[in-house]
Design a protein around this motif. Structure first.
Motif, PDB file in Angstrom:
ATOM      1  N   MET A   1     -28.517  14.541   6.580  1.00 23.97           N
ATOM      2  CA  MET A   1     -29.002  13.678   5.492  1.00 23.97           C
ATOM      3  C   MET A   1     -30.497  13.913   5.305  1.00 23.97           C
ATOM      4  N   ASN A   2     -30.871  14.278   4.106  1.00 24.14           N
ATOM      5  CA  ASN A   2     -32.267  14.629   3.820  1.00 24.14           C
ATOM      6  C   ASN A   2     -33.018  13.406   3.294  1.00 24.14           C
ATOM      7  N   LYS A   3     -34.100  13.033   3.966  1.00 25.63           N
ATOM      8  CA  LYS A   3     -34.824  11.816   3.574  1.00 25.63           C
ATOM      9  C   LYS A   3     -35.605  11.971   2.273  1.00 25.63           C
ATOM     10  N   ASP A   4     -35.716  13.209   1.806  1.00 25.56           N
ATOM     11  CA  ASP A   4     -36.378  13.424   0.514  1.00 25.56           C
ATOM     12  C   ASP A   4     -35.407  13.318  -0.661  1.00 25.56           C
ATOM     13  N   TYR A   5     -34.132  13.204  -0.332  1.00 27.54           N
ATOM     14  CA  TYR A   5     -33.148  13.127  -1.422  1.00 27.54           C
ATOM     15  C   TYR A   5     -33.029  11.687  -1.919  1.00 27.54           C
ATOM     16  N   TYR A   6     -32.968  11.564  -3.227  1.00 32.78           N
ATOM     17  CA  TYR A   6     -32.840  10.247  -3.874  1.00 32.78           C
ATOM     18  C   TYR A   6     -31.738  10.311  -4.926  1.00 32.78           C
ATOM     19  N   VAL A   7     -31.183   9.153  -5.207  1.00 27.66           N
ATOM     20  CA  VAL A   7     -30.157   9.077  -6.252  1.00 27.66           C
ATOM     21  C   VAL A   7     -30.526   7.952  -7.209  1.00 27.66           C
ATOM     22  N   VAL A   8     -30.402   8.230  -8.492  1.00 28.90           N
ATOM     23  CA  VAL A   8     -30.587   7.189  -9.517  1.00 28.90           C
ATOM     24  C   VAL A   8     -29.260   7.020 -10.250  1.00 28.90           C
TER      25      VAL A   8
ATOM     26  N   ASP B   1     -42.460  13.764  -3.018  1.00 31.24           N
ATOM     27  CA  ASP B   1     -41.731  15.007  -2.779  1.00 31.24           C
ATOM     28  C   ASP B   1     -40.216  14.851  -2.961  1.00 31.24           C
ATOM     29  N   ALA B   2     -39.827  13.760  -3.569  1.00 33.17           N
ATOM     30  CA  ALA B   2     -38.401  13.476  -3.721  1.00 33.17           C
ATOM     31  C   ALA B   2     -37.682  14.547  -4.532  1.00 33.17           C
ATOM     32  N   VAL B   3     -36.405  14.750  -4.169  1.00 31.45           N
ATOM     33  CA  VAL B   3     -35.467  15.496  -5.020  1.00 31.45           C
ATOM     34  C   VAL B   3     -34.461  14.459  -5.509  1.00 31.45           C
ATOM     35  N   VAL B   4     -34.299  14.396  -6.814  1.00 28.59           N
ATOM     36  CA  VAL B   4     -33.561  13.268  -7.387  1.00 28.59           C
ATOM     37  C   VAL B   4     -32.270  13.722  -8.067  1.00 28.59           C
ATOM     38  N   VAL B   5     -31.197  13.012  -7.742  1.00 26.11           N
ATOM     39  CA  VAL B   5     -29.942  13.187  -8.476  1.00 26.11           C
ATOM     40  C   VAL B   5     -29.800  12.003  -9.426  1.00 26.11           C
ATOM     41  N   VAL B   6     -29.564  12.275 -10.693  1.00 32.77           N
ATOM     42  CA  VAL B   6     -29.336  11.205 -11.668  1.00 32.77           C
ATOM     43  C   VAL B   6     -27.864  11.233 -12.048  1.00 32.77           C
ATOM     44  N   ALA B   7     -27.189  10.116 -11.890  1.00 32.13           N
ATOM     45  CA  ALA B   7     -25.741  10.094 -12.136  1.00 32.13           C
ATOM     46  C   ALA B   7     -25.336   8.841 -12.902  1.00 32.13           C
ATOM     47  N   PRO B   8     -24.457   8.983 -13.874  1.00 25.98           N
ATOM     48  CA  PRO B   8     -23.912   7.797 -14.550  1.00 25.98           C
ATOM     49  C   PRO B   8     -23.031   7.004 -13.577  1.00 25.98           C
ATOM     50  N   ALA B   9     -23.035   5.684 -13.725  1.00 27.34           N
ATOM     51  CA  ALA B   9     -22.291   4.814 -12.807  1.00 27.34           C
ATOM     52  C   ALA B   9     -20.798   4.811 -13.081  1.00 27.34           C
ATOM     53  N   ASP B  10     -20.404   5.270 -14.280  1.00 23.93           N
ATOM     54  CA  ASP B  10     -19.036   4.978 -14.730  1.00 23.93           C
ATOM     55  C   ASP B  10     -18.169   6.213 -14.937  1.00 23.93           C
ATOM     56  N   HIS B  11     -18.483   7.271 -14.208  1.00 19.95           N
ATOM     57  CA  HIS B  11     -17.627   8.456 -14.298  1.00 19.95           C
ATOM     58  C   HIS B  11     -16.718   8.540 -13.073  1.00 19.95           C
ATOM     59  N   VAL B  12     -15.670   9.346 -13.234  1.00 16.22           N
ATOM     60  CA  VAL B  12     -14.720   9.507 -12.144  1.00 16.22           C
ATOM     61  C   VAL B  12     -14.834  10.911 -11.559  1.00 16.22           C
ATOM     62  N   VAL B  13     -14.771  10.997 -10.261  1.00 14.47           N
ATOM     63  CA  VAL B  13     -14.728  12.289  -9.573  1.00 14.47           C
ATOM     64  C   VAL B  13     -13.540  12.237  -8.621  1.00 14.47           C
ATOM     65  N   LEU B  14     -12.587  13.117  -8.846  1.00 17.00           N
ATOM     66  CA  LEU B  14     -11.398  13.076  -7.998  1.00 17.00           C
ATOM     67  C   LEU B  14     -11.587  13.882  -6.712  1.00 17.00           C
ATOM     68  N   LYS B  15     -12.319  15.001  -6.818  1.00 21.69           N
ATOM     69  CA  LYS B  15     -12.510  15.837  -5.618  1.00 21.69           C
ATOM     70  C   LYS B  15     -13.889  15.564  -5.034  1.00 21.69           C
ATOM     71  N   GLU B  16     -13.949  14.537  -4.219  1.00 25.47           N
ATOM     72  CA  GLU B  16     -15.226  14.070  -3.680  1.00 25.47           C
ATOM     73  C   GLU B  16     -15.903  15.142  -2.822  1.00 25.47           C
ATOM     74  N   ASP B  17     -15.089  15.900  -2.061  1.00 24.53           N
ATOM     75  CA  ASP B  17     -15.687  16.892  -1.161  1.00 24.53           C
ATOM     76  C   ASP B  17     -16.348  18.025  -1.938  1.00 24.53           C
ATOM     77  N   VAL B  18     -15.656  18.507  -2.994  1.00 24.29           N
ATOM     78  CA  VAL B  18     -16.251  19.552  -3.833  1.00 24.29           C
ATOM     79  C   VAL B  18     -17.533  19.016  -4.466  1.00 24.29           C
ATOM     80  N   PHE B  19     -17.467  17.787  -4.961  1.00 20.17           N
ATOM     81  CA  PHE B  19     -18.635  17.165  -5.582  1.00 20.17           C
ATOM     82  C   PHE B  19     -19.808  17.149  -4.596  1.00 20.17           C
ATOM     83  N   GLY B  20     -19.528  16.743  -3.373  1.00 20.27           N
ATOM     84  CA  GLY B  20     -20.578  16.675  -2.358  1.00 20.27           C
ATOM     85  C   GLY B  20     -21.239  18.032  -2.115  1.00 20.27           C
TER      86      GLY B  20
END
Lengths: 363, 363
Positions: free
Chosen positions: A1-8, A107-126
């Motif tokens: 887990m990278n402490k510089d990673y952020y999610v919005v 120094d953050a790296v940011v992932v921006v994601a909509p709250a209301d989408h579906v992802v069926l293959k969680e592992d591939v997504f990761g």
């Protein structure tokens, strides 16, 4: 887990196409549309639980939904829930989060994601997200995720990638040629056949520095509004200041404001069972169906001579259907919808009529 | 208002064909199927309010429904609500009421009426009932009401009258030749074409003396059971005694036990907008329909491209229907039914399946 990673997580939507399950009081992201026991925002949140520390996850939403977010995401830090006083599309939402994150970790790296989408293959997504984050941490790239289109959907935006230019170190990552809005059917067909177009999943990955540089270049007015109040962030004055910013800030999407203009946009073509579940029809395609092609959420649904229906009712509700074909049957709260799947575009009109009716009754 | 006139409302039905509105816990007679704001038993009760004193109206029902009767008919005297410990069809029900009334007024003229039928023309009904009661008070006749058939309904019993024999003083009253059970479609057509057959509305008018004489003659075993306990009626021992009577008493209808056998049966052919509203289809025929041939009960129902449907939902429920044709849409309590009108005979099977399901869950 990278402490510089952020999610919005962007959770400000007030979509009505899922009426009566979603309403202005409880939009789609706060609803368990899949019948899995988890709402879409809960699914989205848990999708990132191994990606970064919980305290690095931000949710941007409207003031009206703050309590819902805290209730549905018990793991979130309350000061990570940012409330927009007005809806101004995605660019201001991201700018706000950027400035909040910068105060913590430039120094953050940011992932921006909509709250209301579906992802069926969680592992591939990761895997894809981690690869994108790694690439973003090493390059001044604005990375987006593109979904390999399975059919000419006219409800999505498309991303054309450059099949010539190869990123030697990240061979799945391609340079973007063009962002386009929702095409007509003919155009969508051409896009899909060309093999060069991907569905725009509305997911972005970039370093905070790259993102802020892009705002400064392409949306300087928005950037200046937030920059001018930097000293107020994380103080009691923040709310008042943000209220003022949102009053004057223009409403614009990140796609139109930044992605369509920037030269350093990259895309990862991926297939992780994604859907924006924008309509009941989209949900129907996504979920498991029984022998009669019915997709049923609800523990007490009896269906006779019924085919091709999507049913979503409270678990304890006893529902008996007979002789229905290709219908949407949804009950939520005190509302019931029975509608042909082929006519789901009616739902928007229906919601308008319902609102009018309530207005008349209130008057 | 004649003080010798009495009414016995039979309210022991547990019909399931109106599921999910009617259930074993709350059968049809206790439901406002017409959406008029009054349940069927309330309509039936008020139909007799000018016919006899309120204290002369009896309701015979099951113990489980006693509270419902008292609640829905606040004008009724609690000691006028007779509770049958077991369901034994109409003959024992009438015998019980007869003995109760005899203890009060041996000169009574009694109208026996089902609690769950609809009468649209209340004034015509009132006239017919008064004429029948007058005739019954002066003659040893068992009078029944026959409805002029408008089509060959195979769900009703029929009464054939003797067109030759004329009752000089009561020219609307005709001697009955034959009581028949529900006929097949061919037979029903012949009945209707002959002009000699009427629908059996299950309404009876007779003097108490004539009725008791008929029981003594045609159902002596039942009569003896009740006669033996005469001293116990209207005492604390009544309930125990009635329990014993109903344990041994045979189950038989008044039609089969008395009316088909007696020689002094007369009928008044009448047309007072009667229906036994035995099914949703029957109700659909009965109620007003809008331009799209929809019959809608419910204040918040929006229908688009929807025709020929009968809709019955709670007043405050928001229901949006689109693209439905000839359907039954009913919500009651925690149950919802959407079913083709042409397949309403399925409802019986559905109710069985629902009961089985509950059984399995309980197990």
């Amino acid at each position: 887990m990278n402490k510089d990673y952020y999610v919005v997580i962007m959770a400000g939507g007030i979509g009505t196409r899922f009426w009566p399950m979603s309403t202005a009081a409880c939009p789609k992201q706060f609803i368990d549309v899949m019948g899995t026991g988890k709402t879409l925002i809960q699914q989205t949140y848990s999708r990132f639980k191994d990606f970064c520390p919980a305290e690095n996850i931000f949710v941007v939403t409207g003031q009206a939904y703050r309590e819902k977010v805290l209730e549905q995401l018990p793991g979130i830090r309350p000061d990570r829930v940012l409330c927009e006083p007005h809806r101004k599309n995605t660019a201001p939402c991201i700018a706000y989060a950027n400035y909040k994150i910068r105060a913590i970790n430039p120094d953050a790296v940011v992932v921006v994601a909509p709250a209301d989408h579906v992802v069926l293959k969680e592992d591939v997504f990761g895997q894809v997200i981690r690869e994108a984050a790694q690439a973003a941490s090493q390059n001044d790239w604005l990375i987006t995720l593109g979904i390999k289109p399975s059919y000419p959907n006219t409800g999505y935006g498309y991303i054309q990638f450059d099949s010539e230019e190869v990123c030697t170190r990240f061979n799945q990552i391609k340079k973007v040629k063009l962002f386009t809005e929702k095409p007509g059917l003919e155009m969508a067909r051409t896009f899909v056949e060309s093999g060069e177009f991907l569905w725009n999943a509305g997911l972005f990955i970039w370093s905070l520095k790259s993102a802020m540089r892009a705002f400064k270049t392409y949306l300087p007015d928005i950037d200046e509004l937030f920059a001018a109040g930097m000293s107020k962030f994380n103080t009691p004055e923040e709310a008042d200041y943000i209220e003022k910013v949102y009053l004057v800030c223009k409403s614009i999407s990140i796609d139109y404001g930044v992605m369509e203009k920037a030269r350093n946009v990259y895309v990862i073509a991926a297939d992780f069972g994604w859907s924006d579940v924008g309509t009941w029809g989209a949900l129907y395609e996504l979920v498991p169906k029984n022998e009669e092609e019915n997709a049923i959420v609800g523990k007490n649904v009896l269906a006779y001579d019924t085919r091709g229906c999507i049913v979503n009712v409270p678990q304890d509700k006893l529902v008996v259907l007979q002789g229905l074909e290709d219908c949407i049957v949804v009950e939520h709260g005190n509302s019931l919808l029975v509608c042909k799947r082929s006519q789901e575009q009616m739902i928007r009109r229906i919601v308008d009529d319902v609102a009018k009716r309530k207005g008349e009754k209130g008057a």
